[in-house]
Enzyme design. Structure first.
Site, PDB file in Angstrom:
ATOM      1  N   TYR A 296       0.899  -1.093  -0.121  1.00 50.00           N
ATOM      2  CA  TYR A 296       0.162  -0.081  -0.220  1.00 50.00           C
ATOM      3  C   TYR A 296       1.129   1.175  -0.093  1.00 50.00           C
ATOM      4  CZ  TYR A 296      -3.229  -3.607   1.723  1.00 50.00           C
ATOM      5  OH  TYR A 296      -3.866  -4.785   1.944  1.00 50.00           O
TER       6      TYR A 296
ATOM      7  N   CYS B 204      -4.456   3.699  10.357  1.00 52.59           N
ATOM      8  CA  CYS B 204      -5.173   4.756  10.859  1.00 52.59           C
ATOM      9  C   CYS B 204      -6.272   4.487  11.515  1.00 52.59           C
ATOM     10  CB  CYS B 204      -5.429   5.776   9.743  1.00 52.59           C
ATOM     11  SG  CYS B 204      -6.363   5.001   8.226  1.00 52.59           S
TER      12      CYS B 204
END
Length: 354
Positions: free
Chosen positions: A218, A309
């Site tokens: 990612y 996150c």
């Protein structure tokens, strides 16, 4: 409120409570930091079943206001604002205390008269001063644009391809001495100065060695892999976003030890033939799928640095990694989102037999 908490403060913004841009302006910043630690600890205990795993003190921002380098706004009768706190409709805003001044100046100059405009975003390179306005429409008609500011203007089509009206289809940011191109549709951390702290934590946990093969999963525009590229033998970046991979390849131009592959983690990971020593992954809020985690575990890296996150998906994926034979050695929250309940954290995992 009968008796206010000693940690309660007066919110700065008149929209606080109705606007969904912030949730914690009424909490003293020192208390916001400890709340992040407590939430992380709670999720690790409840979801990953790790009650004895201690969380490091939060690395706080030197200035927890006016930090966002990227905001996405919606429209209410032509007036831009944030989604309401209750999720119902849009709150047009007349002030914002988390937008960086580069964005607020551009926001203040907006004049909108286009019914099909669905969303708009503002993005800035904080170190460079470059700014970009990104438009997204509900229909197929392109809006007309008049620009009096030094700002790039881009229309994002339904398929994500950009149409540049003015300037460039990207902004440039300088991070840790390196120049990064960030296109309209690419992901980049919203708090530039705190990203420097984030990089330092990732490097500390990764402990890169000169013969390591690093898998940057990612990878976005290549932030982590580029930062560590001179400390490892090879970097392989993977991302499903075509604009992000194009940015990463541009940012790595002239560097022979970086290679970028476009595709989902589930599809690309099984094709990796190199022996992977170190993995850094920074997935979206929904975390990593079971299939991708299984493929990652089969590569048997000696260190996995997970940048998250969302504490819940971090805890869920950590639990799955533990079942695959890894152990969690450390968790470090880094406050990338002051005044909000969003929590960024870095976790270090290693094989339990190591």
């Amino acid at each position: 409120i009968i008796v206010p908490s000693p940690d309660r403060v007066e919110p700065r913004c008149k929209h606080f409570g109705t606007c969904g841009g912030c949730q914690w302006q009424h909490i003293a910043y020192e208390r916001q930091a400890t709340l992040r630690e407590e939430i992380l600890q709670s999720q690790l205990t409840r979801i990953a079943h790790l009650p004895d795993m201690s969380v490091e003190p939060t690395l706080v921002a030197s200035d927890p206001w006016n930090y966002r380098n990227h905001v996405q706004l919606h429209l209410d009768d032509g007036r831009p604002g944030f989604i309401a706190a209750d999720g119902r409709g849009v709150v047009p805003i007349a002030e914002c205390h988390i937008m960086h001044p580069l964005l607020w100046d551009a926001f203040s100059a907006l004049e909108i008269d286009f019914p099909d405009l669905e969303r708009l975003s503002l993005r800035a390179g904080i170190a460079t001063g470059e700014r970009m306005l990104i438009l997204e429409t509900a229909g197929h008609t392109a809006p007309g644009v008049e620009v009096d500011l030094p700002i790039s203007c881009v229309l994002l089509m339904a398929d994500g391809s950009p149409v540049t009206y003015v300037g460039d289809s990207y902004v440039t940011e300088t991070l840790a001495g390196r120049s990064l191109r960030i296109s309209a549709a690419s992901f980049f951390q919203v708090h530039t100065s705190q990203t420097e702290q984030l990089l330092a934590v990732v490097e500390k946990y990764a402990n890169p060695q000169e013969d390591d093969v690093l898998l940057d999963l990612y990878c976005g525009v290549g932030t982590f892999g580029l930062y560590l590229s001179d400390k490892v033998a090879q970097v392989i970046g993977i991302d499903s976003s075509e604009p992000a991979i194009e940015d990463a390849r541009f940012n790595a131009e002239g560097m022979a030890n970086l290679r970028y592959l476009r595709g989902s983690a589930e599809k690309v990971l099984p094709s990796i033939e190199e022996a992977i020593d170190l993995v850094i992954l920074d997935p979206p809020r929904q975390g990593v799928s079971k299939e991708a985690l299984a493929a990652l575990s089969s590569l048997a890296p000696s260190r996995v640095v997970y940048v998250s996150c969302d504490p819940a998906t971090l805890a869920r994926d950590t639990g799955r990694m533990i079942q695959a034979g890894y152990e969690l050695l450390g968790v470090q929250p880094v406050d990338m989102f002051p005044q909000t309940y969003h929590i960024e954290a870095v976790a270090l995992l290693r094989p339990s037999s190591q």
